[in-house]
Design an enzyme around this catalytic site. Sequence first.
Site, mmCIF file in Angstrom:
data_model
loop_
_atom_site.group_PDB
_atom_site.id
_atom_site.type_symbol
_atom_site.label_atom_id
_atom_site.label_comp_id
_atom_site.label_asym_id
_atom_site.label_seq_id
_atom_site.Cartn_x
_atom_site.Cartn_y
_atom_site.Cartn_z
ATOM 1 N N GLY A 170 0.750 -1.346 -0.305
ATOM 2 C CA GLY A 170 0.159 0.191 -0.318
ATOM 3 C C GLY A 170 1.025 1.364 -0.031
ATOM 4 O O GLY A 170 0.396 2.617 -0.542
ATOM 5 N N ASP A 212 -3.584 -5.813 -3.573
ATOM 6 C CA ASP A 212 -4.160 -4.562 -3.089
ATOM 7 C C ASP A 212 -3.805 -3.382 -3.988
ATOM 8 O O ASP A 212 -2.826 -2.475 -4.325
ATOM 9 C CB ASP A 212 -5.384 -4.691 -2.254
#
Length: 370
Positions: free
Chosen positions: A119, A150
């Site tokens: 992230g 992600d």
Amino acid sequence: MAQEVVKPAEEVVLGEEIGHVRLITLNQPRRLNVISSDVVALIAKLLEKWEKDDDAELILIKGSGRAFSAGGDLKMFYDGRTSKDPNLEVVYRMYWLCYHIHTYKKTEVALVHGISMGGGASLMVPMKFSVVTEKTVFATPEASIGFHTDCSFSYILSRLPGHLGEFLGLTGARLNGKELVAAGLATHFVPSEKLPELENRLKNLNSGEQNAVKSAIEEYSTDVQIDEKSVLNKRAIIDECFSKNSVEEILTSLESEASKEGNDWIVNILEGLKRSSPMALKITLKSIREGRKQTLAQCLRKEFRITMNILRTIISGDVYEGIRAATINKDNAPKWDPSTLEAVDEEKIKRIFEPFAEDLELNIPLGEDF
């Protein structure tokens, strides 16, 4: 030049207003600038404020200490494992922040020195300009802790040349600064000793005009030439192996290549894959493959579903077991469920991707292809 320093709560993020320049500093050096719920909320607040501010033209972001950002706060996720919807708010806000960074209306520059992973890298790669140094280290190692790529990386990785995206997402392989530029994940390489000079140059430029910003960065940047042993020079093998239809076939192909002379580098790759969560590897491969046909918005909505379904442990608790082994007990001996690729139920993998039964969708506009 007038300068205002905005110090949000606990100062985990600093915001500075310098003429027409705005600077975000991730300010948890002892924690490698991990992304907590406060960090997400504060960055989002500053970006939203400055996007509406006519005086704000150029946005800079950097990390304090020896890291840009090591990614999500794993302890935060582990501590929330028993709640009804684990960390729903921060996950929702983080994906909105990713969308906002990708589609931001003003010029953004990331000054990336040190670790930039998971992230944390989502605060770097989508920027109009991302500047890296010889000390920059990038990776998307989520599968090794039972998670998935992600924060828009199913979109980013799926658009890399050949099957480099699958390689990076599944293996968590690390790239250095020069490799990031060569791979298209960063725009400029600047030697670390010149990074403070570049920051001052951009502040003094006092403009967000893209050509002017680019020219200023190029004053300090150097052309990159990757090392002969760089994994990027192994693209033919990577494309051959990681083009296969399943994780099992990828492993078989790698094992075949590893037996050939000069391919010793594959041994470590295989060992890493075999240590990772079988479930996470299968989810990651499916997500990146789907990402090739999806818009940014569709990728983020899909990733939101995957993340919440993983955190809810609807088919496995691997993410919490992975975090436990890596950061809580630090025994580096996770017990995956299931423990082998062959035991992973493909129907259960499909469940991870399905829309929620309740009203829990990520409300991001569809139909736009960035």
